[in-house]
Write a protein that holds these residues in place. Sequence first.
Motif, PDB file in Angstrom:
ATOM      1  N   ASN A 119     -13.505  -4.389  -0.277  1.00  0.00           N
ATOM      2  CA  ASN A 119     -12.375  -5.216   0.120  1.00  0.00           C
ATOM      3  C   ASN A 119     -12.556  -6.657  -0.333  1.00  0.00           C
ATOM      4  OD1 ASN A 119     -11.346  -2.994   1.370  1.00  0.00           O
ATOM      5  ND2 ASN A 119     -11.412  -3.834   3.438  1.00  0.00           N
ATOM      6  N   CYS A 177     -18.201   0.171  -6.208  1.00  0.00           N
ATOM      7  CA  CYS A 177     -16.972   0.904  -6.484  1.00  0.00           C
ATOM      8  C   CYS A 177     -17.036   2.260  -5.797  1.00  0.00           C
ATOM      9  CB  CYS A 177     -16.790   1.111  -7.993  1.00  0.00           C
ATOM     10  SG  CYS A 177     -15.426   0.217  -8.680  1.00  0.00           S
ATOM     11  N   CYS A 188     -10.933   2.618  -9.689  1.00  0.00           N
ATOM     12  CA  CYS A 188     -11.914   2.785  -8.615  1.00  0.00           C
ATOM     13  C   CYS A 188     -11.539   1.883  -7.454  1.00  0.00           C
ATOM     14  CB  CYS A 188     -13.334   2.515  -9.099  1.00  0.00           C
ATOM     15  SG  CYS A 188     -13.692   0.808  -9.485  1.00  0.00           S
ATOM     16  N   ARG A 189     -11.939   2.289  -6.288  1.00  0.00           N
ATOM     17  CA  ARG A 189     -11.726   1.517  -5.059  1.00  0.00           C
ATOM     18  C   ARG A 189     -12.912   0.590  -4.929  1.00  0.00           C
ATOM     19  NH1 ARG A 189     -11.644  -1.013  -0.719  1.00  0.00           N
ATOM     20  NH2 ARG A 189     -10.917  -0.219   1.263  1.00  0.00           N
ATOM     21  N   ARG A 205      -4.528  -5.210  -6.634  1.00  0.00           N
ATOM     22  CA  ARG A 205      -4.674  -4.368  -7.828  1.00  0.00           C
ATOM     23  C   ARG A 205      -5.109  -5.256  -8.979  1.00  0.00           C
ATOM     24  NH1 ARG A 205      -4.074   1.285  -7.283  1.00  0.00           N
ATOM     25  NH2 ARG A 205      -3.129   1.568  -5.244  1.00  0.00           N
ATOM     26  N   ARG A 221      -7.564  -4.182   0.676  1.00  0.00           N
ATOM     27  CA  ARG A 221      -8.170  -3.129  -0.135  1.00  0.00           C
ATOM     28  C   ARG A 221      -8.021  -3.556  -1.589  1.00  0.00           C
ATOM     29  NH1 ARG A 221      -8.126   2.666   1.904  1.00  0.00           N
ATOM     30  NH2 ARG A 221      -8.007   2.398   4.146  1.00  0.00           N
ATOM     31  N   GLU A 248      -2.251  -4.522  -0.802  1.00  0.00           N
ATOM     32  CA  GLU A 248      -3.551  -4.280  -1.411  1.00  0.00           C
ATOM     33  C   GLU A 248      -3.607  -4.996  -2.749  1.00  0.00           C
ATOM     34  OE1 GLU A 248      -3.500   0.072  -0.980  1.00  0.00           O
ATOM     35  OE2 GLU A 248      -2.777   0.193  -3.034  1.00  0.00           O
ATOM     36  N   LYS A 289     -14.801   5.931  -4.893  1.00  0.00           N
ATOM     37  CA  LYS A 289     -13.606   6.744  -5.191  1.00  0.00           C
ATOM     38  C   LYS A 289     -13.809   8.131  -4.655  1.00  0.00           C
ATOM     39  CE  LYS A 289      -9.795   7.507  -7.693  1.00  0.00           C
ATOM     40  NZ  LYS A 289      -8.568   6.987  -7.482  1.00  0.00           N
ATOM     41  N   SER A 326       0.838  -1.198   0.000  1.00  0.00           N
ATOM     42  CA  SER A 326       0.000   0.000   0.000  1.00  0.00           C
ATOM     43  C   SER A 326       0.876   1.252   0.000  1.00  0.00           C
ATOM     44  CB  SER A 326      -0.887   0.004   1.237  1.00  0.00           C
ATOM     45  OG  SER A 326      -1.512   1.239   1.403  1.00  0.00           O
ATOM     46  N   TYR A 344      -8.382  -2.369  -5.695  1.00  0.00           N
ATOM     47  CA  TYR A 344      -8.504  -1.301  -6.683  1.00  0.00           C
ATOM     48  C   TYR A 344      -8.599  -1.925  -8.067  1.00  0.00           C
ATOM     49  CZ  TYR A 344      -7.094   1.786  -2.921  1.00  0.00           C
ATOM     50  OH  TYR A 344      -7.036   2.464  -1.737  1.00  0.00           O
TER      51      TYR A 344
END
Length: 113
Positions: free
Chosen positions: A74, A111, A70-71, A40, A79, A38, A113, A30, A81
Amino acid sequence: MIDPQFQQMFSLALNIKEPWFIKSLEFVPSSKNPNTLEMRIEVDFKDGSKFRYGDSEELYPVHDTRMRTCRHLNVFQYRCYITARVPRILLPNGDVKSVDLPWGDMGSGLCLK
């Protein structure tokens, strides 16, 4: 390269279907806390694909693309993305619109952000 079973599992979880595909999936430190990993996920679509817009059944060619991240919710304790090359299509009335994303969009609850 992504393990095909792992790729299939995440494709199902994110509702990613052709012409979309998971291009890469990795765990990275992260930027906020290098001691934490995290997830990706990079999603792309096949070149030459056509997309619907709104309720129309008509398929439109890609005009151009925009990279978006976008986030997502989880995944386990990580996390997550999602980064994608989001196609924009040219409609018959001359408007250029971004297509809807199968894994959720801003404000969808999937999502953030």
